[in-house]
Structure formats: structure tokens, C-alpha cells
Design a protein around this motif. Structure first.
Motif, PDB file in Angstrom:
ATOM      1  N   GLY A   6      -2.877  -3.901  -3.369  1.00  0.00           N
ATOM      2  CA  GLY A   6      -4.265  -4.091  -2.956  1.00  0.00           C
ATOM      3  C   GLY A   6      -4.979  -5.132  -3.804  1.00  0.00           C
ATOM      4  O   GLY A   6      -5.861  -5.844  -3.338  1.00  0.00           O
ATOM      5  N   GLY A   7      -4.614  -5.197  -5.082  1.00  0.00           N
ATOM      6  CA  GLY A   7      -5.336  -6.076  -6.002  1.00  0.00           C
ATOM      7  C   GLY A   7      -6.658  -5.454  -6.414  1.00  0.00           C
ATOM      8  O   GLY A   7      -6.882  -4.252  -6.240  1.00  0.00           O
ATOM      9  N   GLN A  27       8.522  -5.134 -12.642  1.00  0.00           N
ATOM     10  CA  GLN A  27       7.610  -6.283 -12.535  1.00  0.00           C
ATOM     11  C   GLN A  27       8.393  -7.586 -12.685  1.00  0.00           C
ATOM     12  O   GLN A  27       9.234  -7.685 -13.572  1.00  0.00           O
ATOM     13  CB  GLN A  27       6.635  -6.162 -13.720  1.00  0.00           C
ATOM     14  N   LYS A  78       7.270  -5.961  -3.475  1.00  0.00           N
ATOM     15  CA  LYS A  78       5.805  -5.831  -3.386  1.00  0.00           C
ATOM     16  C   LYS A  78       5.193  -7.209  -3.597  1.00  0.00           C
ATOM     17  O   LYS A  78       5.569  -7.935  -4.526  1.00  0.00           O
ATOM     18  CB  LYS A  78       5.351  -4.860  -4.466  1.00  0.00           C
ATOM     19  N   ASP A 129       0.170   3.420 -11.573  1.00  0.00           N
ATOM     20  CA  ASP A 129       0.926   3.125 -12.796  1.00  0.00           C
ATOM     21  C   ASP A 129       0.157   2.182 -13.723  1.00  0.00           C
ATOM     22  O   ASP A 129       0.689   1.739 -14.741  1.00  0.00           O
ATOM     23  CB  ASP A 129       2.267   2.465 -12.429  1.00  0.00           C
ATOM     24  N   HIS A 130      -1.094   1.882 -13.384  1.00  0.00           N
ATOM     25  CA  HIS A 130      -1.851   0.852 -14.107  1.00  0.00           C
ATOM     26  C   HIS A 130      -1.959   1.115 -15.611  1.00  0.00           C
ATOM     27  O   HIS A 130      -2.038   0.186 -16.406  1.00  0.00           O
ATOM     28  CB  HIS A 130      -3.250   0.735 -13.507  1.00  0.00           C
ATOM     29  N   GLY A 153      -3.386   0.661  -5.105  1.00  0.00           N
ATOM     30  CA  GLY A 153      -3.973   1.445  -6.182  1.00  0.00           C
ATOM     31  C   GLY A 153      -5.486   1.409  -6.174  1.00  0.00           C
ATOM     32  O   GLY A 153      -6.153   2.257  -5.582  1.00  0.00           O
ATOM     33  N   ARG A 154      -6.058   0.368  -6.811  1.00  0.00           N
ATOM     34  CA  ARG A 154      -7.501   0.347  -7.068  1.00  0.00           C
ATOM     35  C   ARG A 154      -8.341   0.464  -5.818  1.00  0.00           C
ATOM     36  O   ARG A 154      -9.412   1.083  -5.849  1.00  0.00           O
ATOM     37  CB  ARG A 154      -7.855  -0.931  -7.851  1.00  0.00           C
TER      38      ARG A 154
HETATM   39  C1  5RP Z   1       1.029  -3.717 -11.385  1.00  0.00           C
HETATM   40  C2  5RP Z   1       1.472  -2.920 -10.239  1.00  0.00           C
HETATM   41  C3  5RP Z   1       0.563  -1.951  -9.767  1.00  0.00           C
HETATM   42  O1  5RP Z   1       1.240  -0.801  -9.356  1.00  0.00           O
HETATM   43  C4  5RP Z   1      -0.140  -2.439  -8.557  1.00  0.00           C
HETATM   44  O2  5RP Z   1      -0.022  -3.816  -8.323  1.00  0.00           O
HETATM   45  C5  5RP Z   1      -1.498  -2.139  -8.627  1.00  0.00           C
HETATM   46  O3  5RP Z   1      -1.955  -1.868  -7.378  1.00  0.00           O
HETATM   47  P1  5RP Z   1      -3.329  -2.459  -6.967  1.00  0.00           P
HETATM   48  O4  5RP Z   1      -3.249  -3.945  -7.189  1.00  0.00           O
HETATM   49  O5  5RP Z   1      -3.433  -2.094  -5.517  1.00  0.00           O
HETATM   50  O6  5RP Z   1      -4.361  -1.784  -7.820  1.00  0.00           O
HETATM   51  O7  5RP Z   1       2.510  -3.052  -9.713  1.00  0.00           O
HETATM   52  O8  5RP Z   1       1.331  -5.032 -11.157  1.00  0.00           O
END
Ligand code: 5RP
Length: 292
Positions: free
Chosen positions: A225-226, A140, A202, A56-57, A252-253
Motif C-alpha cells: 500500500g505504501g 526485502q 511484492k 512487519d513494519h 499495511g498502513r
Molecule cells: C516493508 C514491507 C512491508 O511489509 C510493507 O511494504 C508495508 O506495507 P505498506 O507499505 O502497505 O504499509 O514489506 O518494505
């Protein structure tokens, strides 16, 4: 009660699992049938865990690396993950409606990386979430951010709408640039989100103290994951998080920016559902990557 209390007084009983009477998920026993059914699609009832793919980024970052073309990036990952976590725009434009994967629909909007990220609103009407057959709605929550009051208000609105129709809400711990991702902050943020009514939360992983974050949150936690890490480090983080009580990932990333996203998703899966140790999971990643 205006000031934060002293951390020396806290006792989390992190080694005492919370009882989960009436349902397999922590803190969910009193929910209704529809809510439980949707949560059972998100969390595998056999393992009690989930691998959610967050893509969803774009709703705040535009065409993020690895997601420039959703129509090319996501289909190869479809069979390796349990849940699609995305915006309604991505869903309608790039995801086949034939999918059997549950959708965790991003339901907040209103900010971008160009301005204050915490200035969000509820960005999807409950009718549209139902129309899209959402299994959950994500919002969020910038605890401690400029827009804290508004974000918590968005969470309240979505939880109330979700309770009317049996759709659980994922409250996303969102950390502004100035806030520390330590156990004290994440413990506060996840607990606030759960108490305002999110059915699951989350969080980022942190150490030390993640097991206390989990113990202090009365509903399931999944980790984000960040920023992209080396694959071995990301798998080690997943292992530590589930070992300390997270019920999976919403990642995600570290998946879609991997050199081999499908191999990485399968390695994450082995850790989350199979309890694979990080070195074995990394071997699996390398093997799958070589094969492809
Ligand atoms: C934005 C979100 C994203 O979906 C998520 O945190 C991103 O995932 P990742 O950090 O693993 O790339 O909620 O805050």
C-alpha cells in the motif's frame, strides 16, 4: 549486455494472459505439491487472489503508528484478511497459535530506519520458519540500492532453503529513498526477483505502466500500500492494481492506520475478491465505519 536496453524495443503483450497450466497461479505449474499447497492457502483458489495484512513494519521502524500495540491492533483484523505477514517476534508474542490464517514470515533483518535499509541479512533459520508453520517467507530486495548484492544473496539463500522444504518465498521490491517507483524501475526489480527464484513478488503500484510490470513478471504480483492515503484513494489504487493484473495486496498502513481498520480491510477485500468498484467499496467502508 552491460547496459539497460531501450524501452522502445519492448513488447509486453499485456493483453495476452499468461497460460497457467497445472495450477491456478501464474508461473507456478512446475512447483511441487507442498509449495502449491502453501500457495493455495495464501491465494484463494476460487478468486486466485489474496488480501495479506502486512504488519512487519516494526522490524525496521519500531512502534509504527497504528502498530504501537500489536496485541490490540491485529486481533480485530484477523477475520477480515487472508494472510498474516509479520516477523517471528510479533507472531510468537502477539498472535494466537489457534489461528487458521497462513503466515508469510518476514525472514530478512539487519537494518533499521536509522541506517542503510538495504544492509540486510537472512534473519530466520529455515528450521524456525518450519517450526512456525510458515506458509511463505518474505525477503526485502533493494534492487539498485547500496546493498543490492547482499539482498539478492539473501533471496538466493531463502529460495534454496524454501525449495528444500516446499516453502514459497515472497520477494519484496524495496525502493530506497533515491529510487523512482516508476514502471521502468519496478519492471526491472520485479523481474529480477522472479528470475532469481521468488515464487511471488511484492511491488508498489505505479501509473502509467503497471500492466507492463505485471506482464513482465512471470509469477504473481501483490501490491504494497505504501504510505497512508485517504481511504477512497487507497481503494482506487487497489482496484487499478488488480484490474491491471495484480493478484492481490500485501497491505499495511492503509489498513491499520485507517480511522476504521476493520472496515477498511473489508472494503479492500471487496475490491480484491469481489471486483467491487472503488466508489462502491468506499461506500462499504463508510457504512461499516458508521455501524461500528
Ligand atoms: C516493508 C514491507 C512491508 O511489509 C510493507 O511494504 C508495508 O506495507 P505498506 O507499505 O502497505 O504499509 O514489506 O518494505
Amino acid at each position: 549486455m552491460a547496459e539497460a536496453d531501450s524501452k522502445e524495443l519492448k513488447s509486453f503483450g499485456a493483453d495476452i494472459p499468461m497460460k497457467t497450466e497445472g495450477f491456478f497461479l501464474k508461473g507456478s505449474g512446475s512447483l511441487g505439491w507442498g509449495m502449491k499447497n502453501r500457495l493455495s492457502r495464501i491465494f484463494n483458489p476460487e478468486t486466485g487472489r489474496t488480501v495479506m495484512l502486512a504488519f512487519d513494519h516494526g522490524y525496521i521502524m519500531g512502534p509504527t503508528s497504528g502498530l504501537e500495540r500489536l496485541d490490540l491492533a491485529i486481533p480485530p483484523l484477523h477475520d477480515c484478511i487472508d494472510v498474516l505477514m509479520c516477523t517471528r517476534g510479533a507472531l510468537r508474542s502477539c498472535i494466537t497459535p489457534i489461528t487458521d490464517k497462513p503466515v508469510c514470515l518476514r525472514c530478512s533483518a539487519g537494518a533499521t530506519i536509522l541506517r542503510d535499509l538495504s544492509d540486510e541479512l537472512v534473519g530466520v533459520a529455515i528450521e524456525d520458519a518450519i517450526r512456525l508453520n510458515a506458509a511463505a517467507m518474505a525477503v526485502q530486495v533493494y534492487v539498485g540500492g547500496e546493498g543490492e548484492h547482499k539482498c539478492i544473496g539473501n533471496l538466493v539463500k531463502l529460495v534454496d532453503a524454501g525449495m528444500r522444504y516446499g516453502i514459497p518465498v515472497l520477494g519484496v521490491t524495496a525502493v530506497g529513498r533515491e529510487l523512482n517507483r516508476d514502471a521502468r524501475y519496478l519492471g526491472l526489480a520485479t523481474r529480477v526477483i522472479a528470475e532469481v527464484g521468488a515464487q511471488f513478488v511484492k511491488s508498489y503500484f505505479c501509473e502509467p505502466g503497471f500492466e507492463k510490470v505485471v506482464a513482465g513478471c512471470p509469477v504473481p504480483i501483490v501490491i504494497a500500500g505504501g504510505k497512508k492515503l485517504p481511504e477512497a484513494d487507497a481503494l482506487a489504487m487497489c482496484y487499478k492494481a488488480v484490474d491491471q493484473g495484480a493478484l492481490g495486496v500485501d497491505m499495511g498502513r492503509n489498513i491499520f492506520q485507517s480511522e476504521d481498520p476493520a472496515a477498511m480491510a473489508q472494503a479492500v477485500r471487496a475490491v480484491v475478491h469481489g471486483g467491487e468498484k472503488p466508489d462502491k467499496a468506499f461506500d462499504l467502508y463508510k457504512t461499516l465505519k458508521n455501524e461500528s
